[in-house]
Design an enzyme around this catalytic site. Structure first.
Site, PDB file in Angstrom:
ATOM      1  N   ILE A  53       6.549  -4.761  -1.131  1.00 28.15           N
ATOM      2  CA  ILE A  53       5.825  -3.492  -1.162  1.00 28.15           C
ATOM      3  C   ILE A  53       4.631  -3.602  -2.098  1.00 28.15           C
ATOM      4  O   ILE A  53       4.586  -4.474  -2.973  1.00 28.15           O
ATOM      5  CB  ILE A  53       6.747  -2.330  -1.578  1.00 28.15           C
ATOM      6  N   ILE A  54       3.665  -2.734  -1.943  1.00 29.11           N
ATOM      7  CA  ILE A  54       2.443  -2.858  -2.729  1.00 29.11           C
ATOM      8  C   ILE A  54       2.497  -2.129  -4.061  1.00 29.11           C
ATOM      9  O   ILE A  54       1.608  -2.272  -4.871  1.00 29.11           O
ATOM     10  CB  ILE A  54       1.213  -2.386  -1.932  1.00 29.11           C
ATOM     11  N   HIS A  55       3.524  -1.340  -4.296  1.00 30.65           N
ATOM     12  CA  HIS A  55       3.604  -0.568  -5.530  1.00 30.65           C
ATOM     13  C   HIS A  55       4.541  -1.230  -6.527  1.00 30.65           C
ATOM     14  O   HIS A  55       5.466  -0.609  -7.044  1.00 30.65           O
ATOM     15  CB  HIS A  55       4.064   0.858  -5.247  1.00 30.65           C
ATOM     16  N   GLU A  56       4.323  -2.490  -6.799  1.00 24.57           N
ATOM     17  CA  GLU A  56       5.175  -3.193  -7.751  1.00 24.57           C
ATOM     18  C   GLU A  56       4.869  -2.715  -9.169  1.00 24.57           C
ATOM     19  O   GLU A  56       3.721  -2.439  -9.509  1.00 24.57           O
ATOM     20  CB  GLU A  56       4.973  -4.703  -7.650  1.00 24.57           C
ATOM     21  N   PRO A  99       4.133   5.191  -7.162  1.00 22.80           N
ATOM     22  CA  PRO A  99       4.201   5.531  -8.584  1.00 22.80           C
ATOM     23  C   PRO A  99       2.908   6.137  -9.140  1.00 22.80           C
ATOM     24  O   PRO A  99       2.795   6.346 -10.339  1.00 22.80           O
ATOM     25  CB  PRO A  99       4.462   4.173  -9.243  1.00 22.80           C
TER      26      PRO A  99
END
Length: 123
Positions: A53-56, A99
């Site tokens: 996912i891109i929201h690490e 986030p």
């Protein structure tokens, strides 16, 4: 080169399970009918493989103890008082949802702390 090796903990998997169950309960109470497959234990309740996912977030853990964390509650580095980390790094855990609003709130709090320190600086 940085290399990260991690996996979802039992706490994060249980959090995702709770989320799935809560969403289903809310939807049923509203009269909704769930028409797609419900993520279960076989898929960690919908958690994607770490890194997919891109929201690490993470890697600069927030906490009070400098031995167990990198930044304090203002996102200020324990070891370098002029360094503030204002991204998702200080999160101690995160499922796979956006986030951004929490990052903005924590950045605002860090900015307030920085501004409060300006009175200590003589120009």
């Amino acid at each position: 080169m940085l290399r990260f090796h991690y996996k979802w903990s039992d706490y994060e998997i249980k959090q995702a399970k709770h989320m799935q169950e809560t969403f289903q309960e809310i939807m049923h109470k509203m009269g909704a009918v769930i028409t797609w497959g419900v993520a279960g234990a076989d898929t960690n309740y919908g958690l994607e493989t770490p890194g997919r996912i891109i929201h690490e977030v993470g890697t600069t853990r927030m906490g009070n103890d400098p031995k167990k964390s990198v930044v304090n509650k203002y996102n200020q580095a324990h070891d370098c008082k002029n360094l503030f980390v204002v991204d998702g790094g200080p999160f101690v855990s995160q499922a796979d949802k956006n986030p951004t609003w929490t990052i903005l709130a924590l950045s605002w709090r860090a900015s307030d702390k920085i501004l409060s320190r300006l009175s200590d600086i003589r120009l």
